[in-house]
Design a protein around this motif. Structure first.
Motif, PDB file in Angstrom:
ATOM      1  N   THR A 195       4.347  -3.665  -2.501  1.00 46.01           N
ATOM      2  CA  THR A 195       3.127  -3.489  -3.155  1.00 46.01           C
ATOM      3  C   THR A 195       2.079  -3.731  -2.449  1.00 46.01           C
ATOM      4  O   THR A 195       2.253  -4.574  -1.380  1.00 46.01           O
ATOM      5  CB  THR A 195       2.694  -4.628  -4.720  1.00 46.01           C
ATOM      6  N   GLY A 196       0.631  -3.496  -2.777  1.00 51.12           N
ATOM      7  CA  GLY A 196      -0.096  -4.242  -2.004  1.00 51.12           C
ATOM      8  C   GLY A 196      -0.844  -3.161  -1.240  1.00 51.12           C
ATOM      9  O   GLY A 196      -1.201  -1.413  -0.916  1.00 51.12           O
ATOM     10  N   ALA A 197      -0.866  -2.945   0.357  1.00 48.75           N
ATOM     11  CA  ALA A 197      -1.898  -2.480   1.261  1.00 48.75           C
ATOM     12  C   ALA A 197      -0.145  -0.710   1.732  1.00 48.75           C
ATOM     13  O   ALA A 197       0.524  -0.719   0.561  1.00 48.75           O
ATOM     14  CB  ALA A 197      -1.764  -2.695   2.892  1.00 48.75           C
ATOM     15  N   PRO A 198      -1.296   0.189   1.599  1.00 49.58           N
ATOM     16  CA  PRO A 198       0.093   2.044   1.591  1.00 49.58           C
ATOM     17  C   PRO A 198       1.193   1.145   2.563  1.00 49.58           C
ATOM     18  O   PRO A 198       1.316   1.253   3.426  1.00 49.58           O
ATOM     19  CB  PRO A 198      -0.992   2.979   2.224  1.00 49.58           C
ATOM     20  N   THR A 199       2.517   1.172   2.200  1.00 46.68           N
ATOM     21  CA  THR A 199       3.908   1.435   2.484  1.00 46.68           C
ATOM     22  C   THR A 199       4.239   2.705   3.335  1.00 46.68           C
ATOM     23  O   THR A 199       3.317   3.585   3.193  1.00 46.68           O
ATOM     24  CB  THR A 199       4.566   0.956   1.400  1.00 46.68           C
ATOM     25  N   GLN A 200       5.381   2.045   4.193  1.00 50.64           N
ATOM     26  CA  GLN A 200       5.472   3.334   4.634  1.00 50.64           C
ATOM     27  C   GLN A 200       6.670   4.411   3.541  1.00 50.64           C
ATOM     28  O   GLN A 200       6.340   5.516   3.957  1.00 50.64           O
ATOM     29  CB  GLN A 200       7.363   3.523   5.622  1.00 50.64           C
ATOM     30  N   LEU A 201       7.151   3.877   2.486  1.00 52.34           N
ATOM     31  CA  LEU A 201       6.835   4.746   1.242  1.00 52.34           C
ATOM     32  C   LEU A 201       6.304   5.641   0.872  1.00 52.34           C
ATOM     33  O   LEU A 201       6.510   7.408   0.681  1.00 52.34           O
ATOM     34  CB  LEU A 201       8.246   3.834   0.120  1.00 52.34           C
ATOM     35  N   MET A 202       5.026   5.078   0.635  1.00 56.08           N
ATOM     36  CA  MET A 202       4.371   5.793   0.223  1.00 56.08           C
ATOM     37  C   MET A 202       3.400   6.522   1.548  1.00 56.08           C
ATOM     38  O   MET A 202       3.694   7.899   0.825  1.00 56.08           O
ATOM     39  CB  MET A 202       3.245   4.874  -0.082  1.00 56.08           C
ATOM     40  N   ASN A 203       3.948   6.273   2.600  1.00 52.67           N
ATOM     41  CA  ASN A 203       3.573   7.399   3.693  1.00 52.67           C
ATOM     42  C   ASN A 203       4.594   8.846   3.462  1.00 52.67           C
ATOM     43  O   ASN A 203       4.144   9.882   3.905  1.00 52.67           O
ATOM     44  CB  ASN A 203       3.157   7.251   4.871  1.00 52.67           C
ATOM     45  N   ASP A 204       5.643   8.556   3.415  1.00 45.74           N
ATOM     46  CA  ASP A 204       6.341   9.282   3.326  1.00 45.74           C
ATOM     47  C   ASP A 204       6.585  10.290   2.458  1.00 45.74           C
ATOM     48  O   ASP A 204       6.287  11.058   1.991  1.00 45.74           O
ATOM     49  CB  ASP A 204       8.345   8.409   3.327  1.00 45.74           C
ATOM     50  N   ALA A 205       5.843   9.687   0.834  1.00 49.12           N
ATOM     51  CA  ALA A 205       6.362  10.469  -0.469  1.00 49.12           C
ATOM     52  C   ALA A 205       4.796  10.997  -0.075  1.00 49.12           C
ATOM     53  O   ALA A 205       5.093  12.720  -0.629  1.00 49.12           O
ATOM     54  CB  ALA A 205       6.041   9.357  -1.793  1.00 49.12           C
ATOM     55  N   LEU A 206       3.645  11.101   0.133  1.00 43.71           N
ATOM     56  CA  LEU A 206       2.286  11.971   0.527  1.00 43.71           C
ATOM     57  C   LEU A 206       3.334  13.030   1.349  1.00 43.71           C
ATOM     58  O   LEU A 206       2.548  14.355   0.858  1.00 43.71           O
ATOM     59  CB  LEU A 206       1.271  11.132   1.060  1.00 43.71           C
TER      60      LEU A 206
END
Length: 372
Positions: A2-13
């Motif tokens: 949670t919190g700031a955008p994670t590497q997982l989130m950047n990968d998902a995007l």
């Protein structure tokens, strides 16, 4: 997570943007399947393919442990005529990612893939994870999850034993639910109805008018109410959606009339029961096109549902069908995005929803681990 955008989130995007630019209409998902395989292999994950279905299992797979299937689809409908944007341009604007399939169900798919990669090499899991990015969901086709679950190579690789599914398998089906828990889902029963009469000359009032017989039956169906009303899905819904006769002459009493009945079935009835009950109400002969898309429900005591509720998510009944209907084991439908945006023109997903999806799936799995 949670919190700031994670590497997982950047990968998902990034993966979602890659998928949006590739047309992947149902039965034409070859290139998105290749894209997903390439992505997973680049992460060091052994990946396999069955038709246009891509699947993988966690690194420390143990056939003695139960399996949680992480499933979503990578096919899309065709863009409707109301689009004002290029449906195959993954454009980010004002916190939104636009593109065909972004909401249904690309966001769910890439969030599940990201979480799977994070759990892939863990040695402390009390369950196995199997990832399946499947085809033909939008048309409920036989080449999607149904094909995969019947595939010998898939069964051997994942220790999927026919007849034991309900004991050892469960699924998280990624579809846009605003990360709430769709614990029940309507089934779909499409019925072809046939009224038979006797042809005759209209001027002489001859024959038996099949169209009138059909109209009588339609009025009966319109007035009929099923007894069992679901607290999650409400009553069974019956709608006649088309009607025609083979007769094209104005002066001939039609000898036949066909009409179509669309029935949305709650989880308190089987499709066979509904067909039998409706046949008892009418004179027309009724024939189901398919008995595949069954109503489904998962117990609120199931570990997946309990874990989801501990995260603050709420259970509800979903009016739409998904691949959940084709799974012979308990399945929970859950994912980022809003079902109301599915198939709309200028489809989009909020960027923040990707983080919410990853965090929500992660929290659910962690809750299962904590309560084992």
């Amino acid at each position: 997570m949670t919190g700031a955008p994670t590497q997982l989130m950047n990968d998902a995007l990034q993966l979602l943007q890659n998928l949006i630019v590739i047309p992947s209409f149902s039965k034409e998902e070859q290139q998105t399947a290749a894209c997903i395989m390439h992505w997973l292999k680049a992460k060091g994950i052994e990946t396999k393919r069955c038709g246009n279905n891509v699947y993988a299992r966690n690194l420390h797979f143990d056939e003695h442990k139960p399996v949680i299937l992480l499933n979503s689809h990578h096919d899309t409908v065709k863009p409707n005529p109301g689009y004002t944007r290029d449906p195959f341009q993954a454009v980010i604007n004002d916190g939104r990612l636009y593109g065909l399939g972004s909401n249904d169900a690309g966001a769910s798919l890439v969030c599940l893939i990201s979480v799977f990669t994070a759990y892939y090499a863990r040695t402390d899991l009390p369950f196995n994870l199997v990832l399946a990015a499947t085809a033909e969901e939008e048309i409920s086709g036989s080449g999607g999850i149904e094909l995969l679950l019947q595939d010998t190579a898939f069964r051997e690789y994942t220790a999927y034993a026919q007849g034991l599914e309900s004991q050892s398998w469960s699924a998280i089906v990624g579809e846009p639910t605003l990360m709430q828990l769709a614990v029940a889902e309507r089934g779909l029963l499409v019925i072809d109805a046939y009224a038979k009469g006797v042809a005759g000359h209209a001027a002489r009032q001859e024959g038996v008018n099949a169209l009138y017989q059909a109209m009588d039956d339609i009025n009966t169906l319109r007035a009929y109410h099923f007894d069992k009303v679901s607290p999650l899905l409400g009553p069974v819904q019956v709608n006649v959606t088309s009607i025609e006769t083979s007769n094209k002459q104005h002066n001939v009493v039609p000898a036949d009339c066909r009409f179509t009945i669309d029935v949305r079935v709650n989880e308190l009835y089987s499709l066979e029961e509904v067909l039998h009950i409706l046949q008892q109400q009418v004179q027309s002969r009724l024939q189901a096109r398919s008995l595949r898309l069954r109503p489904t429900s998962i117990s609120d005591q199931h570990p997946l549902v309990q874990a989801g509720m501990r995260t603050g998510a709420k259970p509800y009944g979903s009016p739409t069908t998904s691949d959940k209907a084709l799974m012979p084991f308990p399945a929970l439908k859950m994912g980022p995005g809003d079902s109301a945006r599915s198939h709309m023109a200028d489809e989009f997903i909020f960027i923040d929803d990707l983080q919410k999806g990853i965090d929500g799936y992660h929290a659910l799995l962690q809750n299962i681990i904590a309560y084992e």
